[in-house]
Design an enzyme around this catalytic site. Structure first.
Site, mmCIF file in Angstrom:
data_model
loop_
_atom_site.group_PDB
_atom_site.id
_atom_site.type_symbol
_atom_site.label_atom_id
_atom_site.label_comp_id
_atom_site.label_asym_id
_atom_site.label_seq_id
_atom_site.Cartn_x
_atom_site.Cartn_y
_atom_site.Cartn_z
ATOM 1 N N TYR A 155 0.835 -1.213 0.000
ATOM 2 C CA TYR A 155 0.000 0.000 0.000
ATOM 3 C C TYR A 155 0.870 1.264 0.000
ATOM 4 O O TYR A 155 0.638 2.200 -0.762
ATOM 5 C CB TYR A 155 -0.924 -0.047 1.220
ATOM 6 C CG TYR A 155 -1.870 1.114 1.362
ATOM 7 C CD1 TYR A 155 -3.017 1.195 0.573
ATOM 8 C CD2 TYR A 155 -1.645 2.126 2.296
ATOM 9 C CE1 TYR A 155 -3.909 2.261 0.716
ATOM 10 C CE2 TYR A 155 -2.521 3.191 2.444
ATOM 11 C CZ TYR A 155 -3.656 3.248 1.652
ATOM 12 O OH TYR A 155 -4.527 4.304 1.784
ATOM 13 N N LYS A 159 1.108 4.227 -2.758
ATOM 14 C CA LYS A 159 0.754 5.624 -2.458
ATOM 15 C C LYS A 159 1.951 6.565 -2.681
ATOM 16 O O LYS A 159 1.777 7.724 -3.056
ATOM 17 C CB LYS A 159 0.222 5.724 -1.019
ATOM 18 C CG LYS A 159 -1.125 5.020 -0.828
ATOM 19 C CD LYS A 159 -2.210 5.673 -1.671
ATOM 20 C CE LYS A 159 -3.553 5.008 -1.563
ATOM 21 N NZ LYS A 159 -4.589 5.669 -2.365
HETATM 22 P P1 NAP Z 1 -13.242 2.446 0.886
HETATM 23 O O1 NAP Z 1 -14.329 2.884 1.831
HETATM 24 O O2 NAP Z 1 -12.740 1.053 0.977
HETATM 25 O O3 NAP Z 1 -13.752 2.724 -0.618
HETATM 26 C C1 NAP Z 1 -12.976 2.351 -1.733
HETATM 27 C C2 NAP Z 1 -13.788 2.554 -3.000
HETATM 28 O O4 NAP Z 1 -13.016 2.091 -4.115
HETATM 29 C C3 NAP Z 1 -15.093 1.760 -3.014
HETATM 30 O O5 NAP Z 1 -16.076 2.482 -3.722
HETATM 31 C C4 NAP Z 1 -14.701 0.500 -3.795
HETATM 32 O O6 NAP Z 1 -15.844 -0.133 -4.345
HETATM 33 C C5 NAP Z 1 -13.778 1.121 -4.856
HETATM 34 N N1 NAP Z 1 -12.850 0.170 -5.490
HETATM 35 C C6 NAP Z 1 -12.063 -0.769 -4.890
HETATM 36 N N2 NAP Z 1 -11.357 -1.451 -5.802
HETATM 37 C C7 NAP Z 1 -11.697 -0.947 -7.027
HETATM 38 C C8 NAP Z 1 -11.304 -1.237 -8.364
HETATM 39 N N3 NAP Z 1 -10.426 -2.213 -8.644
HETATM 40 N N4 NAP Z 1 -11.863 -0.528 -9.368
HETATM 41 C C9 NAP Z 1 -12.760 0.447 -9.099
HETATM 42 N N5 NAP Z 1 -13.174 0.773 -7.854
HETATM 43 C C10 NAP Z 1 -12.652 0.089 -6.822
HETATM 44 O O7 NAP Z 1 -11.957 3.403 1.006
HETATM 45 P P2 NAP Z 1 -11.784 4.870 1.682
HETATM 46 O O8 NAP Z 1 -11.371 4.675 3.098
HETATM 47 O O9 NAP Z 1 -12.951 5.740 1.368
HETATM 48 O O10 NAP Z 1 -10.478 5.388 0.883
HETATM 49 C C11 NAP Z 1 -10.570 6.095 -0.350
HETATM 50 C C12 NAP Z 1 -9.173 6.486 -0.802
HETATM 51 O O11 NAP Z 1 -8.537 7.259 0.223
HETATM 52 C C13 NAP Z 1 -8.261 5.289 -1.060
HETATM 53 O O12 NAP Z 1 -7.422 5.565 -2.156
HETATM 54 C C14 NAP Z 1 -7.443 5.191 0.217
HETATM 55 O O13 NAP Z 1 -6.205 4.570 -0.010
HETATM 56 C C15 NAP Z 1 -7.291 6.670 0.548
HETATM 57 N N6 NAP Z 1 -7.006 6.931 1.971
HETATM 58 C C16 NAP Z 1 -7.880 6.530 2.941
HETATM 59 C C17 NAP Z 1 -7.592 6.799 4.279
HETATM 60 C C18 NAP Z 1 -8.530 6.388 5.398
HETATM 61 O O14 NAP Z 1 -8.208 6.606 6.576
HETATM 62 N N7 NAP Z 1 -9.691 5.829 5.078
HETATM 63 C C19 NAP Z 1 -6.403 7.471 4.605
HETATM 64 C C20 NAP Z 1 -5.531 7.855 3.582
HETATM 65 C C21 NAP Z 1 -5.841 7.585 2.258
HETATM 66 P P3 NAP Z 1 -15.892 -1.740 -4.636
HETATM 67 O O15 NAP Z 1 -15.379 -2.397 -3.400
HETATM 68 O O16 NAP Z 1 -17.303 -2.037 -4.954
HETATM 69 O O17 NAP Z 1 -14.995 -1.931 -5.817
#
Ligand code: NAP
Length: 247
Positions: A155, A159
């Site tokens: 990961y 990133k």
């Molecule tokens: P999340 O709730 O797991 O949502 C991820 C989204 O991406 C879902 O809509 C998922 O839908 C979709 N997805 C997954 N694999 C995919 C693929 N192969 N093709 C198309 N869509 C796909 O994640 P989140 O926490 O909101 O995070 C969103 C972004 O922010 C990510 O890039 C994550 O790395 C980044 N981020 C998050 C945090 C945190 O604390 N949450 C911190 C830093 C960065 P499906 O499962 O239906 O595909």
């Protein structure tokens, strides 16, 4: 909030979480929004929520690790909306383990979705933006891509790679009127962080200057800023939205 009336925006991975909040913020600001995810049912639910703002909403089941899927998604969005102004590369996954226990499949899949997916969606969108000599890309990186994190080699590499892609795209496409930036969120309040044991949460909060986790809206506001005219001379930038966790 910046006005995006009449603008056409793609947000990947917007069926839930941060992506859905980013999509809502753009729709609320007047944009037509295309969203994708791999699961259809969650996408349909998300689209129903987004329709309340009265702009056009387009959904497609897409796996961003597939170039055919990415190209078809961009082409279909343009068929629906007529043009494309903003791409937000938000979709991302984790498959965590300590390096010695991390198997090759988990390494490959996280790199394929997070890093290659960002490259493929950007390539499809940049072809269009390049021709019309305007456009905007915002990539979602992470604070761990800047500081490293034990148990997340795949990961973190993805990133950190996104930061390199962001700077390279900014250099390649700046002369064509396309700006490319990244947002690097810290801990964001989600179901996952809510479920952490109190002791773990307290320890994490100790390291955050603002003493709270980010809301998804904190992240969305930074994305809309970078995509707006308010950021007209900003490109190749990584905007840390981490509450002072890492400076
Ligand atoms: P999340 O709730 O797991 O949502 C991820 C989204 O991406 C879902 O809509 C998922 O839908 C979709 N997805 C997954 N694999 C995919 C693929 N192969 N093709 C198309 N869509 C796909 O994640 P989140 O926490 O909101 O995070 C969103 C972004 O922010 C990510 O890039 C994550 O790395 C980044 N981020 C998050 C945090 C945190 O604390 N949450 C911190 C830093 C960065 P499906 O499962 O239906 O595909």
């Amino acid at each position: 909030m910046a006005d995006f009336t009449g603008k056409n925006v793609i947000v990947t991975g917007a069926s839930r979480g941060i992506g859905l909040t980013i999509a809502q913020s753009f729709a609320q600001a007047g944009a037509n929004v295309a969203i994708c995810a791999t699961s259809e049912s969650a996408l349909t639910e998300a689209a129903n929520q987004l329709k309340q703002f009265g702009t056009k909403i387009f959904t497609q089941v897409v796996d961003i690790s597939s170039s055919e899927n990415c190209e078809a998604f961009v082409a279909n969005t343009i068929n629906e909306f007529g043009s494309l102004d903003v791409l937000v590369n938000n979709a991302g996954i984790t498959k965590d383990n300590l390096t010695v226990r991390m198997n090759e499949d988990d390494w490959d899949r996280v790199i394929a979705v997070n890093l290659k997916g960002t490259f493929l969606m950007s390539k499809a969108a940049l072809k269009v933006m390049f021709k019309k000599r305007s456009g905007n890309i915002v990539n979602i990186s992470s604070v761990v891509g800047q500081m490293g994190n034990a148990g997340q080699a795949n990961y973190v590499a993805s990133k950190a790679g996104i930061i390199g892609l962001t700077k390279t795209f900014a250099k390649e496409f700046g002369s064509r009127g396309v700006r490319v930036n990244a947002v690097a969120p810290g801990f964001v309040q989600t179901a996952m962080t809510d479920a952490l044991p109190e002791g773990v949460k307290e320890k994490a909060l100790e390291a955050i200057a603002l003493k709270r986790f980010a809301s998804a809206q904190d992240i969305a506001k930074a994305v809309l800023f970078l995509a707006s005219e308010d950021a007209s001379y900003i490109t190749g930038h990584v905007l840390a939205v981490n509450g002072g966790l890492y400076m």
